[in-house]
Design an enzyme around this catalytic site. Sequence first.
Site, PDB file in Angstrom:
ATOM      1  N   ALA A  48      73.090 -33.304 -29.476  1.00 34.25           N
ATOM      2  CA  ALA A  48      73.907 -32.990 -28.298  1.00 34.25           C
ATOM      3  C   ALA A  48      73.828 -34.004 -27.170  1.00 34.25           C
ATOM      4  O   ALA A  48      74.484 -33.835 -26.144  1.00 34.25           O
ATOM      5  CB  ALA A  48      73.479 -31.622 -27.751  1.00 34.25           C
ATOM      6  N   SER A  49      73.025 -35.049 -27.325  1.00 33.73           N
ATOM      7  CA  SER A  49      72.689 -35.856 -26.149  1.00 33.73           C
ATOM      8  C   SER A  49      73.530 -37.116 -25.956  1.00 33.73           C
ATOM      9  O   SER A  49      73.530 -37.692 -24.862  1.00 33.73           O
ATOM     10  CB  SER A  49      71.206 -36.246 -26.211  1.00 33.73           C
ATOM     11  OG  SER A  49      70.921 -36.857 -27.450  1.00 33.73           O
ATOM     12  N   THR A  50      74.220 -37.566 -26.998  1.00 35.65           N
ATOM     13  CA  THR A  50      75.022 -38.793 -26.887  1.00 35.65           C
ATOM     14  C   THR A  50      76.264 -38.663 -27.779  1.00 35.65           C
ATOM     15  O   THR A  50      76.375 -37.714 -28.560  1.00 35.65           O
ATOM     16  CB  THR A  50      74.231 -40.054 -27.350  1.00 35.65           C
ATOM     17  OG1 THR A  50      73.813 -39.846 -28.700  1.00 35.65           O
ATOM     18  CG2 THR A  50      73.020 -40.327 -26.486  1.00 35.65           C
ATOM     19  N   PHE A  52      79.497 -38.172 -29.988  1.00 35.43           N
ATOM     20  CA  PHE A  52      80.388 -37.049 -30.267  1.00 35.43           C
ATOM     21  C   PHE A  52      79.730 -35.692 -29.971  1.00 35.43           C
ATOM     22  O   PHE A  52      80.416 -34.740 -29.599  1.00 35.43           O
ATOM     23  CB  PHE A  52      80.837 -37.083 -31.730  1.00 35.43           C
ATOM     24  CG  PHE A  52      81.881 -38.136 -32.004  1.00 35.43           C
ATOM     25  CD1 PHE A  52      83.167 -38.003 -31.493  1.00 35.43           C
ATOM     26  CD2 PHE A  52      81.581 -39.265 -32.748  1.00 35.43           C
ATOM     27  CE1 PHE A  52      84.141 -38.970 -31.743  1.00 35.43           C
ATOM     28  CE2 PHE A  52      82.543 -40.232 -33.000  1.00 35.43           C
ATOM     29  CZ  PHE A  52      83.834 -40.086 -32.495  1.00 35.43           C
ATOM     30  N   GLU A  74      65.149 -37.405 -28.040  1.00 36.99           N
ATOM     31  CA  GLU A  74      65.211 -38.472 -27.037  1.00 36.99           C
ATOM     32  C   GLU A  74      63.835 -38.756 -26.463  1.00 36.99           C
ATOM     33  O   GLU A  74      62.961 -37.902 -26.442  1.00 36.99           O
ATOM     34  CB  GLU A  74      66.175 -38.073 -25.910  1.00 36.99           C
ATOM     35  CG  GLU A  74      67.613 -37.822 -26.365  1.00 36.99           C
ATOM     36  CD  GLU A  74      68.336 -39.082 -26.848  1.00 36.99           C
ATOM     37  OE1 GLU A  74      67.871 -40.211 -26.547  1.00 36.99           O
ATOM     38  OE2 GLU A  74      69.368 -38.935 -27.536  1.00 36.99           O
ATOM     39  N   ALA A 111      65.285 -32.305 -35.305  1.00 41.82           N
ATOM     40  CA  ALA A 111      66.154 -31.229 -35.809  1.00 41.82           C
ATOM     41  C   ALA A 111      65.980 -30.983 -37.303  1.00 41.82           C
ATOM     42  O   ALA A 111      66.336 -29.922 -37.807  1.00 41.82           O
ATOM     43  CB  ALA A 111      67.615 -31.573 -35.519  1.00 41.82           C
ATOM     44  N   LEU A 138      74.414 -35.030 -35.943  1.00 41.68           N
ATOM     45  CA  LEU A 138      73.230 -35.888 -36.036  1.00 41.68           C
ATOM     46  C   LEU A 138      73.599 -37.262 -36.587  1.00 41.68           C
ATOM     47  O   LEU A 138      74.413 -37.378 -37.501  1.00 41.68           O
ATOM     48  CB  LEU A 138      72.214 -35.296 -36.995  1.00 41.68           C
ATOM     49  CG  LEU A 138      71.340 -34.149 -36.546  1.00 41.68           C
ATOM     50  CD1 LEU A 138      70.253 -33.909 -37.594  1.00 41.68           C
ATOM     51  CD2 LEU A 138      70.709 -34.429 -35.203  1.00 41.68           C
ATOM     52  N   TYR A 234      81.175 -49.078 -45.831  1.00 42.03           N
ATOM     53  CA  TYR A 234      81.116 -47.731 -45.266  1.00 42.03           C
ATOM     54  C   TYR A 234      81.433 -46.654 -46.306  1.00 42.03           C
ATOM     55  O   TYR A 234      80.539 -46.117 -46.939  1.00 42.03           O
ATOM     56  CB  TYR A 234      81.986 -47.589 -44.000  1.00 42.03           C
ATOM     57  CG  TYR A 234      81.553 -46.364 -43.230  1.00 42.03           C
ATOM     58  CD1 TYR A 234      80.613 -46.440 -42.212  1.00 42.03           C
ATOM     59  CD2 TYR A 234      82.005 -45.102 -43.613  1.00 42.03           C
ATOM     60  CE1 TYR A 234      80.149 -45.298 -41.579  1.00 42.03           C
ATOM     61  CE2 TYR A 234      81.546 -43.951 -42.999  1.00 42.03           C
ATOM     62  CZ  TYR A 234      80.622 -44.054 -41.979  1.00 42.03           C
ATOM     63  OH  TYR A 234      80.153 -42.924 -41.372  1.00 42.03           O
TER      64      TYR A 234
HETATM   65  P1  NAD Z   1      74.894 -40.960 -31.643  1.00 41.22           P
HETATM   66  O1  NAD Z   1      73.856 -41.927 -32.039  1.00 41.22           O
HETATM   67  O2  NAD Z   1      75.608 -41.170 -30.358  1.00 41.22           O
HETATM   68  O3  NAD Z   1      74.304 -39.458 -31.601  1.00 41.22           O
HETATM   69  C1  NAD Z   1      73.305 -39.020 -32.446  1.00 41.22           C
HETATM   70  C2  NAD Z   1      72.677 -37.744 -31.916  1.00 41.22           C
HETATM   71  O4  NAD Z   1      71.721 -37.275 -32.877  1.00 41.22           O
HETATM   72  C3  NAD Z   1      71.899 -37.896 -30.607  1.00 41.22           C
HETATM   73  O5  NAD Z   1      72.077 -36.741 -29.806  1.00 41.22           O
HETATM   74  C4  NAD Z   1      70.441 -37.973 -31.076  1.00 41.22           C
HETATM   75  O6  NAD Z   1      69.484 -37.546 -30.107  1.00 41.22           O
HETATM   76  C5  NAD Z   1      70.495 -37.011 -32.223  1.00 41.22           C
HETATM   77  N1  NAD Z   1      69.416 -37.178 -33.193  1.00 41.22           N
HETATM   78  C6  NAD Z   1      69.142 -38.252 -33.999  1.00 41.22           C
HETATM   79  N2  NAD Z   1      68.086 -37.974 -34.792  1.00 41.22           N
HETATM   80  C7  NAD Z   1      67.692 -36.714 -34.497  1.00 41.22           C
HETATM   81  C8  NAD Z   1      66.665 -35.851 -34.978  1.00 41.22           C
HETATM   82  N3  NAD Z   1      65.825 -36.218 -35.957  1.00 41.22           N
HETATM   83  N4  NAD Z   1      66.553 -34.627 -34.414  1.00 41.22           N
HETATM   84  C9  NAD Z   1      67.376 -34.219 -33.421  1.00 41.22           C
HETATM   85  N5  NAD Z   1      68.371 -34.984 -32.941  1.00 41.22           N
HETATM   86  C10 NAD Z   1      68.531 -36.216 -33.471  1.00 41.22           C
HETATM   87  O7  NAD Z   1      75.926 -40.922 -32.864  1.00 41.22           O
HETATM   88  P2  NAD Z   1      77.464 -40.518 -33.030  1.00 41.22           P
HETATM   89  O8  NAD Z   1      78.226 -41.772 -33.313  1.00 41.22           O
HETATM   90  O9  NAD Z   1      77.938 -39.584 -31.980  1.00 41.22           O
HETATM   91  O10 NAD Z   1      77.357 -39.768 -34.420  1.00 41.22           O
HETATM   92  C11 NAD Z   1      77.406 -38.373 -34.577  1.00 41.22           C
HETATM   93  C12 NAD Z   1      78.116 -38.058 -35.889  1.00 41.22           C
HETATM   94  O11 NAD Z   1      79.474 -38.536 -35.793  1.00 41.22           O
HETATM   95  C13 NAD Z   1      77.505 -38.772 -37.109  1.00 41.22           C
HETATM   96  O12 NAD Z   1      77.544 -37.904 -38.211  1.00 41.22           O
HETATM   97  C14 NAD Z   1      78.450 -39.944 -37.337  1.00 41.22           C
HETATM   98  O13 NAD Z   1      78.463 -40.394 -38.657  1.00 41.22           O
HETATM   99  C15 NAD Z   1      79.765 -39.293 -36.953  1.00 41.22           C
HETATM  100  N6  NAD Z   1      80.865 -40.252 -36.668  1.00 41.22           N
HETATM  101  C16 NAD Z   1      80.678 -41.335 -35.859  1.00 41.22           C
HETATM  102  C17 NAD Z   1      81.727 -42.216 -35.653  1.00 41.22           C
HETATM  103  C18 NAD Z   1      81.568 -43.434 -34.787  1.00 41.22           C
HETATM  104  O14 NAD Z   1      82.387 -44.356 -34.892  1.00 41.22           O
HETATM  105  N7  NAD Z   1      80.598 -43.482 -33.911  1.00 41.22           N
HETATM  106  C19 NAD Z   1      82.990 -41.969 -36.233  1.00 41.22           C
HETATM  107  C20 NAD Z   1      83.149 -40.831 -37.024  1.00 41.22           C
HETATM  108  C21 NAD Z   1      82.081 -39.969 -37.238  1.00 41.22           C
END
Ligand code: NAD
Length: 395
Positions: A48-50, A52, A74, A111, A138, A234
């Site tokens: 939830a912290s960064t 999507f 975090e 998590a 995640l 990918y």
């Molecule tokens: P991000 O790195 O911004 O967010 C990841 C989140 O997961 C953070 O809140 C982090 O604290 C948390 N996290 C990581 N490890 C953890 C753990 N062990 N326990 C608890 N929390 C944990 O990443 P994002 O890009 O927002 O990715 C989120 C999802 O969206 C992923 O499944 C990613 O594949 C998918 N996605 C990303 C994109 C892109 O272009 N960024 C596009 C489509 C889908």
Amino acid sequence: MIIEPKTRGFICLTAHPTGCEQNVLSQIEYIKSKPTTEQPKKVLVIGASTGFGLASRITSAYGSNASTIGVYFEKPPSEGRPASPGWYNTAAFEKQAHKDGLYAKSINGDAFSNEIKEQTLKLIKEDLGEIDLLIYSLASPVRTHPNTGERFKSVLKPIGGTFKDNTVDFHTGEVKEISIEPSSGDDIKNTVTVMGGEDWQMWIDLLKSANVLTKDFKTVAYSYIGPSLTEAVYRKGTIGRAKDHLEATAFKITDTLKDIDGKAYVSVNKALVTQASSAIPVIPLYISLLYKVMKEEGIHEGCIEQIERLFSERLYANEVPLDTEGRIRIDDWEMRDDVQAKVLELWKEATTETLPSIGDLDGYKTDFFNLFGFNVEGVDYDKDVNEMVDIPGLQ
Ligand code: NAD
Ligand code: NA
């Protein structure tokens, strides 16, 4: 202290509390500018912290006044050492949510572990009684399996053959060819174990057996497909196998939710600059060209615009529109034929010399530094800030 960006490769080791706060407030403003909706009401966001996940939490809270519990991993601040950006984002979100009379609490920890799952369940039982939406967002390079204690690492590798194509070092602007060796040994299995759907299913199984899921409960996990340009690293690479598994898990979860009319979805999102995506080779070059084209077409979106559209036009629409594989698509504008044709043309021309004009390298860099609270408009970086920020709803 004065906090400056300190980068190493594709990560930034510092984060700015005021910049992170400003980013969160801008996202809140965006959602407040949209019509208020009825659903969801009680939401758990994992990751939830960064990125999507944060956008999902903000959309829930400010789009329909939902109570939110956030789970994330975090690094807290220590004297003279700033926290990780998700810490400051969460602090800013919860501070504002509490001011606005919204329930918002969070749990910082792994998590994937049984302990964090149990702690979250306890909090749901005590405070909310039940949840009607679980967002699974995640992105992690590692997972310690809760049953065996074994630690798995995910890798970003092609499958079957060496991959060669251009990428950009977005710090220097240098476009150069990279070559990535194909996966071997347990690479695929390990990546699926970390980024596939097993952990999502474990969360649902626990919460379902504890009877804390409402009738019509929904859960959504995020996936990515992308163009043929990035396919080998990918979607047809190791991470793609994990996404295949995640997508298959949605159907399994829907089965386990039958008696409460619950549904699990995968939403395929757009390529965006996040901490997770900047680590993937080739993606930064693709994103800088994609941003250019989408901005010119007036269809560029960030995480918050994407998730607002997911909630209002997909998840809580009268009928959830799905593709032939049963997935929600909010990458529809990225994948438009005209957009992809233009990106492909630009790709052929992209060199260190041409990229600054044919691509949106500046947009990429700005978004990258914004992730850490830097280069945010309106923030005075010469001003002393207190790095020791508390998260008001942290359990
Ligand atoms: P991000 O790195 O911004 O967010 C990841 C989140 O997961 C953070 O809140 C982090 O604290 C948390 N996290 C990581 N490890 C953890 C753990 N062990 N326990 C608890 N929390 C944990 O990443 P994002 O890009 O927002 O990715 C989120 C999802 O969206 C992923 O499944 C990613 O594949 C998918 N996605 C990303 C994109 C892109 O272009 N960024 C596009 C489509 C889908
Ligand atoms: Na609103």
